[in-house]
Structure formats: C-alpha cells, structure tokens
Design an enzyme around this catalytic site. Structure first.
Site, short mmCIF file in Angstrom:
data_model
loop_
_atom_site.label_atom_id
_atom_site.label_comp_id
_atom_site.label_asym_id
_atom_site.label_seq_id
_atom_site.Cartn_x
_atom_site.Cartn_y
_atom_site.Cartn_z
N HIS A 218 0.84 -1.20 0.00
CA HIS A 218 0.00 0.00 0.00
C HIS A 218 0.88 1.25 0.00
CE1 HIS A 218 1.12 -0.36 4.25
NE2 HIS A 218 0.86 0.94 4.37
N ASP A 220 0.70 5.25 1.71
CA ASP A 220 -0.04 5.93 2.78
C ASP A 220 -0.76 7.16 2.21
OD1 ASP A 220 1.01 4.04 4.47
OD2 ASP A 220 2.57 5.34 5.28
N HIS A 275 4.73 0.03 0.02
CA HIS A 275 5.46 -0.73 1.03
C HIS A 275 4.55 -1.80 1.62
CE1 HIS A 275 3.64 2.85 2.88
NE2 HIS A 275 3.56 2.17 4.02
N ARG A 285 6.20 -8.93 16.34
CA ARG A 285 6.73 -7.61 15.94
C ARG A 285 5.69 -6.53 16.16
NH1 ARG A 285 6.59 -4.63 10.97
NH2 ARG A 285 8.33 -3.16 10.95
C1 LIG Z 1 -6.42 8.75 7.44
C2 LIG Z 1 -6.14 7.49 7.16
C3 LIG Z 1 -4.75 6.90 7.01
C4 LIG Z 1 -5.02 5.40 7.05
C5 LIG Z 1 -6.35 5.31 6.33
C6 LIG Z 1 -7.17 6.40 7.01
C7 LIG Z 1 -7.58 5.90 8.41
C8 LIG Z 1 -6.60 4.83 9.00
C9 LIG Z 1 -5.13 4.98 8.55
C10 LIG Z 1 -4.31 3.71 8.69
C11 LIG Z 1 -3.64 3.47 10.06
C12 LIG Z 1 -2.83 2.15 10.05
C13 LIG Z 1 -2.02 1.93 8.77
C14 LIG Z 1 -2.87 2.31 7.53
C15 LIG Z 1 -2.08 1.95 6.28
C16 LIG Z 1 -4.25 1.68 7.67
O1 LIG Z 1 -4.58 0.59 7.31
O2 LIG Z 1 -5.08 2.55 8.33
C17 LIG Z 1 -3.25 3.78 7.61
C18 LIG Z 1 -3.99 4.46 6.43
C19 LIG Z 1 -3.17 5.17 5.37
O3 LIG Z 1 -2.12 5.76 5.64
O4 LIG Z 1 -3.60 5.15 4.22
O1 LIG Z 2 4.79 -2.10 10.44
C1 LIG Z 2 5.43 -1.37 9.69
O2 LIG Z 2 6.65 -1.29 9.78
C2 LIG Z 2 4.74 -0.56 8.62
C3 LIG Z 2 3.49 0.14 9.05
C4 LIG Z 2 2.81 0.88 7.93
O3 LIG Z 2 3.14 0.77 6.78
C5 LIG Z 2 1.71 1.81 8.27
O4 LIG Z 2 1.35 1.92 9.46
O5 LIG Z 2 1.19 2.46 7.34
FE LIG Z 3 2.07 2.34 5.52
#
Ligand SMILES: C=C1C[C@]23C[C@H]1CC[C@H]2[C@@]12CCC[C@@](C)(C(=O)O1)[C@H]2[C@@H]3C(=O)O
Ligand SMILES: O=C(O)CCC(=O)C(=O)O
Ligand SMILES: [Fe+2]
Length: 346
Positions: A218, A220, A275, A285
């Site tokens: 994904h 971010d 990533h 972890r």
């Molecule tokens: C404002 C955001 C940012 C989100 C989506 C939405 C709400 C939750 C966030 C997270 C938090 C955990 C990792 C991630 C990868 C996930 O699964 O949910 C993040 C994602 C993103 O960075 O896209």
């Molecule tokens: O666990 C990790 O090192 C990556 C976490 C991640 O990619 C995220 O929180 O968006």
């Molecule tokens: Fe991430």
C-alpha cells in the site's frame, strides 16, 4: 462483549473487516489468510543524519528516487520510543476479549481492529492495530478497567510520543520545503492545526510466515509517515527495478516515507512509495506509525511554484478526508483518480 475467546471464525461476517483472527489459537495459516509472498530483494534505505549540513538535499534525493529514508538525530528521545514500544506490547498482549472492548466502529478510525487497508485485499492480513488521535482516554479505560494507573501511564506515554514525533516530523517537513527552494509563505497552512493519526501495529508470530502477509502492499494517504520499528525487521519498500527492499532496523532510527498527499503537493516530484510488512515465526513484531497530514480544511494541490507551462499541475485539489474516502474505493489507484484530465485542444 462478555464472551471469552472471540475468534474471527465465529464473528458475524460484517465484522470480518474489523475483528482480527485470534492468532494464538491457530497452528497453520488458514485459507482465509493465505497469501503468495514475493521474496524480497537486497538493498537498503538511505540513512540520513538530520544534523548533517547536507540533510536537506539528501532528503530531497531520497524522496525523489525511492520515497523513503531512515533518520538519526531526529530528536525523539530513545528512552521515550522504548516506553512507547513497551506500552504497545502491553496493549497487544492483553487477552482478545479485552482488546475487543476497545473495538473501532466499522466506519471509524480510532480504536482496536484489523488495519483499515484490509478492505483493499481479498485475503486477510496477519496483523492487528490500534489507532488514536491525541490521548486515548476512553479506550484506555476499556482496555484496563481495573487499573487506573495503567490507563494514566498508557495515555501519558502515547501523548508524549505523539508530541515528540510531531516536532520531529515538522522539522523534516521544513527541510523538505526548503529543499525545494520554497519558504514558509508557500505553505502557510503548515503552521496551522495539522492532523495526525498515531497507529500501533502488531504482527503476531506466524507459524508459516511465507504464506501470510502482515500489511499488504500500500501507499499511505498522509503527507509523511514516520515509523518506529524497534529491533525486528518486516517493513519493505518497493524500489523501481529493484524489488522489495527490506529495512534492517538500526537502533534509534526512524523510518520516513512520502505519502500520497506529499506526492500531490510536489506535483509528482516526490514518490509515494509502495510498502508492505511481512511476518516471521520467531518474534511478535510491533511498529508505531505517526501518520502526518494537513489541517482538516486545507485542500492539497500542486504548489504553484513547482508548476509552469512545461509542468502543468498534475492533480486536482483535495482535502485529506475526501482523499482517504476515495482511497477506500480506489485503493492503490487513487492518485490516478485525482489526476487532471488533459484538456483537448479546440
Ligand atoms: C487517514 C487514514 C490513514 C489510514 C487510512 C485512514 C484511516 C486509517 C489509517 C491507517 C492506520 C494504520 C495503517 C494504515 C495503512 C491503515 O490501514 O489505516 C493507515 C492508512 C493510510 O495511511 O492510508
Ligand atoms: O509495520 C510497519 O513497519 C509498517 C506500518 C505501515 O506501513 C503503516 O502503518 O502504514
Ligand atoms: Fe504504511
């Protein structure tokens, strides 16, 4: 939520994207969680010392080339990072039924549950998460109802962690702006109430790590994401023509990656990098992510000074919330969805 062992298999189907598997109860990876995991490549992430006089240009190069780097001398006290990690283990080591008392609502952002990006993938992820904004007072009371001291400790450490991560991230944002030969006047909103999400990730020991995925590929949605991953590897970035580059933990470093909104802001100059997090069969972890974005009412669009006739703005303006909503529909294609369509010549 009175029942004891509450495994994913028994949960109603509408909760499958919220309630994680009870990982301790399985000896093999169930079909629902079975992935084909591409092997990783060799390579490493640039390591940047924030006190280095060249830090600015090194950060710019890293953001243009891969979209990620590691930093030392970032200002977040090591001792605090260790405490945040300890509290993170305390939370995830609670019994499942207790963690479920702090369950995130299906359309919410904060609380306990499977990662929000689960909805991008048909196979389930080998991880669980807990997210917060500022101090998670109510959730702490649900997690440790009989331990008021633990509630206070958890909230204080998480609050302090966010405060220090914020200061460090803002310092890096300033370097990024200057590295593009821009000044504070070009990004006045950076001085306002920027929003951030603090996400704790947990990847339980997996009996068959080659068949499971902690966090699938994904990008971010953020401007920048800053991750503390302690001493256990698992995080990998996809390098162009290289493959999955593992990030070997160096004690005290933080891992920084460009998010979609920073890619929009820089008109595509900085890469929002794919990533993933893989799992292992020896260590539980955890990682801690500070997900940093703009103030809620600020529309992000390519900075005017980075565009001209030869480099027209590639993206339409968008606020973080709308971008995140679009991402739940368009997944890793969301940046394309916000691309300007080229106007036809008359
Ligand atoms: C404002 C955001 C940012 C989100 C989506 C939405 C709400 C939750 C966030 C997270 C938090 C955990 C990792 C991630 C990868 C996930 O699964 O949910 C993040 C994602 C993103 O960075 O896209
Ligand atoms: O666990 C990790 O090192 C990556 C976490 C991640 O990619 C995220 O929180 O968006
Ligand atoms: Fe991430």
């Amino acid at each position: 939520m009175g029942s004891v062992s509450y495994s994913y298999q028994n949960s109603p189907s509408h909760l499958k994207h919220v309630v994680p598997l009870d990982f301790n109860s399985v000896k093999t990876v169930p079909d629902s969680h079975e992935w084909v995991v591409e092997p990783h490549a060799s390579g490493s992430l640039p390591l940047i010392n924030l006190s280095d006089p060249n830090a600015k240009s090194l950060i710019r190069q890293a953001c243009e080339k891969l979209g990620a780097f590691q930093v030392i001398n970032h200002g977040v006290p090591m001792n605090l990072l260790k405490q945040v990690e300890l509290e993170t283990f305390r939370l995830f080591n609670l019994p499942t039924h207790r963690k479920l008392c702090a369950l995130r609502s299906p359309d919410g952002i904060v609380g306990y549950g499977v990662p929000r990006i689960q909805c991008y993938f048909s196979k389930l992820l080998w991880s669980e998460g807990f997210s917060m904004m500022k101090a998670p007072v109510e959730h702490a009371a649900q997690l440790w109802p009989h331990q008021p001291d633990q509630q206070t400790t958890f909230c204080n450490i998480m609050e302090e962690g966010q405060k220090e991560m914020k200061a460090s991230t803002e310092r890096m944002m300033k370097l990024i702006v200057e590295s593009l030969e821009l000044g504070p006047e070009d990004v006045k909103w950076l001085k306002g109430e920027t929003e951030a999400l603090f996400a704790l990730n947990s990847y339980p020991i997996c009996p068959e790590p080659n068949k499971a995925m902690g966090l699938g590929p994904h990008t971010d949605t953020s401007l920048l994401t800053v991750v503390y991953q302690s001493s256990c590897s698992g995080l990998q970035f996809l390098g162009d023509g290289i493959g999955w580059i593992p990030v070997h933990p160096i004690p005290g470093t933080l891992v920084v990656n460009v998010g979609d909104l920073l890619s929009i802001l820089t008109n595509g100059r900085f890469k929002s990098v794919l990533h993933r997090a893989v799992v292992n069969d020896t260590h539980h972890r955890v990682s801690v992510a500070y997900i940093y974005g703009p103030p809620s009412d600020v529309k992000i669009s390519p900075l005017t000074k980075l565009t001209d006739d030869d480099h027209p703005p590639l993206y339409r303006p968008v606020v973080w919330k709308d971008y995140a909503y679009a991402k739940s529909k368009h997944h890793n294609n969301t940046l394309n969805f916000f691309k300007n369509t080229k106007e036809e010549d008359p």
